[in-house]
Design a protein around this motif. Structure first.
Motif, mmCIF file in Angstrom:
data_model
loop_
_atom_site.group_PDB
_atom_site.id
_atom_site.type_symbol
_atom_site.label_atom_id
_atom_site.label_comp_id
_atom_site.label_asym_id
_atom_site.label_seq_id
_atom_site.Cartn_x
_atom_site.Cartn_y
_atom_site.Cartn_z
ATOM 1 N N HIS A 53 49.788 -55.182 -48.329
ATOM 2 C CA HIS A 53 49.272 -55.434 -49.679
ATOM 3 C C HIS A 53 47.830 -55.934 -49.654
ATOM 4 C CE1 HIS A 53 48.801 -57.905 -53.409
ATOM 5 N NE2 HIS A 53 49.241 -56.783 -53.921
ATOM 6 N N GLU A 54 47.501 -56.856 -48.748
ATOM 7 C CA GLU A 54 46.133 -57.358 -48.683
ATOM 8 C C GLU A 54 45.172 -56.261 -48.242
ATOM 9 O OE1 GLU A 54 45.783 -60.894 -46.362
ATOM 10 O OE2 GLU A 54 46.786 -62.144 -47.874
ATOM 11 N N ASP A 55 45.604 -55.408 -47.314
ATOM 12 C CA ASP A 55 44.769 -54.279 -46.893
ATOM 13 C C ASP A 55 44.531 -53.330 -48.059
ATOM 14 O OD1 ASP A 55 44.634 -55.057 -44.126
ATOM 15 O OD2 ASP A 55 46.717 -54.415 -43.952
ATOM 16 N N LEU A 56 45.543 -53.151 -48.884
ATOM 17 C CA LEU A 56 45.410 -52.275 -50.051
ATOM 18 C C LEU A 56 44.397 -52.845 -51.034
ATOM 19 C CD1 LEU A 56 46.496 -49.687 -51.367
ATOM 20 C CD2 LEU A 56 48.272 -51.089 -52.454
ATOM 21 N N ARG A 57 44.432 -54.153 -51.241
ATOM 22 C CA ARG A 57 43.453 -54.785 -52.129
ATOM 23 C C ARG A 57 42.036 -54.598 -51.574
ATOM 24 N NH1 ARG A 57 45.110 -58.187 -56.139
ATOM 25 N NH2 ARG A 57 43.111 -59.261 -56.054
ATOM 26 N N LYS A 58 41.893 -54.749 -50.279
ATOM 27 C CA LYS A 58 40.573 -54.545 -49.659
ATOM 28 C C LYS A 58 40.124 -53.096 -49.825
ATOM 29 C CE LYS A 58 41.170 -58.140 -46.125
ATOM 30 N NZ LYS A 58 41.369 -58.386 -44.670
ATOM 31 N N PRO A 96 55.180 -54.159 -46.711
ATOM 32 C CA PRO A 96 55.047 -52.717 -46.954
ATOM 33 C C PRO A 96 53.865 -52.105 -46.206
ATOM 34 C CG PRO A 96 54.066 -53.944 -48.751
ATOM 35 C CD PRO A 96 54.693 -54.974 -47.837
ATOM 36 N N GLN A 97 53.867 -50.781 -46.166
ATOM 37 C CA GLN A 97 52.770 -50.019 -45.612
ATOM 38 C C GLN A 97 52.465 -48.870 -46.565
ATOM 39 O OE1 GLN A 97 50.870 -50.485 -42.762
ATOM 40 N NE2 GLN A 97 51.915 -52.476 -42.550
ATOM 41 N N THR A 98 51.176 -48.718 -46.884
ATOM 42 C CA THR A 98 50.738 -47.682 -47.807
ATOM 43 C C THR A 98 49.943 -46.625 -47.048
ATOM 44 O OG1 THR A 98 50.616 -49.226 -49.670
ATOM 45 C CG2 THR A 98 49.368 -47.184 -49.880
ATOM 46 N N GLY A 144 52.820 -51.658 -57.892
ATOM 47 C CA GLY A 144 52.170 -51.900 -59.178
ATOM 48 C C GLY A 144 50.670 -51.675 -59.118
ATOM 49 N N LEU A 145 50.037 -52.103 -58.031
ATOM 50 C CA LEU A 145 48.590 -51.935 -57.883
ATOM 51 C C LEU A 145 48.228 -50.458 -57.796
ATOM 52 C CD1 LEU A 145 45.742 -52.985 -57.422
ATOM 53 C CD2 LEU A 145 46.325 -53.362 -55.016
ATOM 54 N N LEU A 146 48.979 -49.694 -57.012
ATOM 55 C CA LEU A 146 48.714 -48.258 -56.882
ATOM 56 C C LEU A 146 48.835 -47.555 -58.231
ATOM 57 C CD1 LEU A 146 50.627 -47.633 -53.549
ATOM 58 C CD2 LEU A 146 48.178 -47.235 -53.890
ATOM 59 N N ARG A 147 49.849 -47.897 -58.991
ATOM 60 C CA ARG A 147 50.029 -47.270 -60.301
ATOM 61 C C ARG A 147 48.894 -47.634 -61.245
ATOM 62 N NH1 ARG A 147 56.619 -48.207 -61.063
ATOM 63 N NH2 ARG A 147 57.258 -46.435 -59.760
ATOM 64 N N GLY A 205 55.866 -55.440 -51.565
ATOM 65 C CA GLY A 205 56.073 -54.022 -51.819
ATOM 66 C C GLY A 205 55.966 -53.701 -53.299
ATOM 67 N N LEU A 206 56.568 -54.554 -54.131
ATOM 68 C CA LEU A 206 56.468 -54.360 -55.577
ATOM 69 C C LEU A 206 55.032 -54.529 -56.057
ATOM 70 C CD1 LEU A 206 59.672 -56.274 -56.741
ATOM 71 C CD2 LEU A 206 59.351 -53.799 -56.568
ATOM 72 N N ARG A 207 54.315 -55.486 -55.465
ATOM 73 C CA ARG A 207 52.913 -55.678 -55.831
ATOM 74 C C ARG A 207 52.074 -54.466 -55.452
ATOM 75 N NH1 ARG A 207 51.191 -61.932 -54.383
ATOM 76 N NH2 ARG A 207 52.720 -62.973 -55.720
#
Length: 246
Positions: free
Chosen positions: A73-78, A61-63, A28-31, A23-25
């Motif tokens: 988090h991995e889906d967010l990176r993709k 987490p879920q974004t 941080g990635l979104l910011r 969740g913290l990752r």
């Protein structure tokens, strides 16, 4: 006109007993990507389970960006076109990290002792420190190490206890070589385990052509058995031979 704000809604678990690192990752990635994060905390196991049931997901987490659920988090990176780590992929990263750290430590000791980086002792310390660091990796989970080691070491196959002795012997030889003490014992010990390892790895990789994981940095690594494994053992043999001749 100023561009509209990019807003992402992030649901992540944060309880008194647990803060989700992913969740913290994700936050941080979104910011870093210029998003304003609507950070919504799930502060209990019951609240987290209810959220998962409501959205039909298994993890947090879920974004959410706009009306789209991006995922974990991995889906967010993709989503951002960033690489995702493949945990099954073979890698030499652990070995590179160990050898690089050993080299820097040896150079630091050489500078502190002699005021010079490039000395014969620096080369000796590099090999000895590498042996110690590699031994520590094996000792983190000795059962996992032995399971992998038994797959190719010729002596360990005949005498299983040797697989358990090996990392302790490597560590002891490395420590004595760093200290320059009891070389009449340390050098033959390193020569013995290094020679057996060299023959074992060469036979498994270059004669039998088997695709195996290397136990050199522990049994839970994805380092392939091959040149690096051979190098570890050749280094021990070379160091031991040098010390005996010296």
């Amino acid at each position: 006109m100023p561009s509209p704000k990019k807003v992402a809604v992030l649901y992540r678990m944060q309880t008194p007993a647990h803060i989700c690192p992913f969740g913290l990752r994700s936050r941080g990635l979104l910011r870093r990507k210029g998003f304003e994060v609507d950070d919504r905390l799930l502060t209990s196991r019951e609240q987290t389970d209810a959220f998962k049931a409501e959205h039909g997901v298994k993890t947090t987490p879920q974004t959410f960006i706009g009306d789209e659920r991006i995922g974990g988090h991995e889906d967010l990176r993709k989503y951002f076109g960033m690489p995702v780590r493949d945990k099954t992929r073979k890698t030499y990263t652990p070995v590179i990290a160990i050898f690089a750290s050993a080299a820097l430590m040896a150079l630091a000791i050489s500078w502190a002792m002699f005021g010079s980086l490039l000395t014969v002792r620096a080369a000796e310390w590099f090999i000895a420190i590498s042996m110690c660091l590699l031994a520590v990796q094996k000792l983190r989970d000795i059962d996992a190490f032995t399971n992998t080691f038994l797959g190719y070491d010729l002596l360990a196959r005949r005498h299983v206890r040797y697989a358990y002795i090996y990392p302790f012997a490597e560590l002891l030889a490395g420590i004595l070589m760093i200290a320059g003490a009891l070389m009449w014992f340390a050098a033959p010990l390193a020569l013995f385990i290094g020679a057996i390892g060299t023959v074992s790895v060469y036979k498994a990789v270059y004669i039998e052509k088997r695709d195996l994981k290397c136990a050199c940095v522990g049994g839970d690594s994805n380092v392939p058995l091959g040149f690096v494994s051979l190098l570890e053992n050749v280094m021990m043999v070379a160091m031991a031979t040098w010390m005996l001749l010296k």
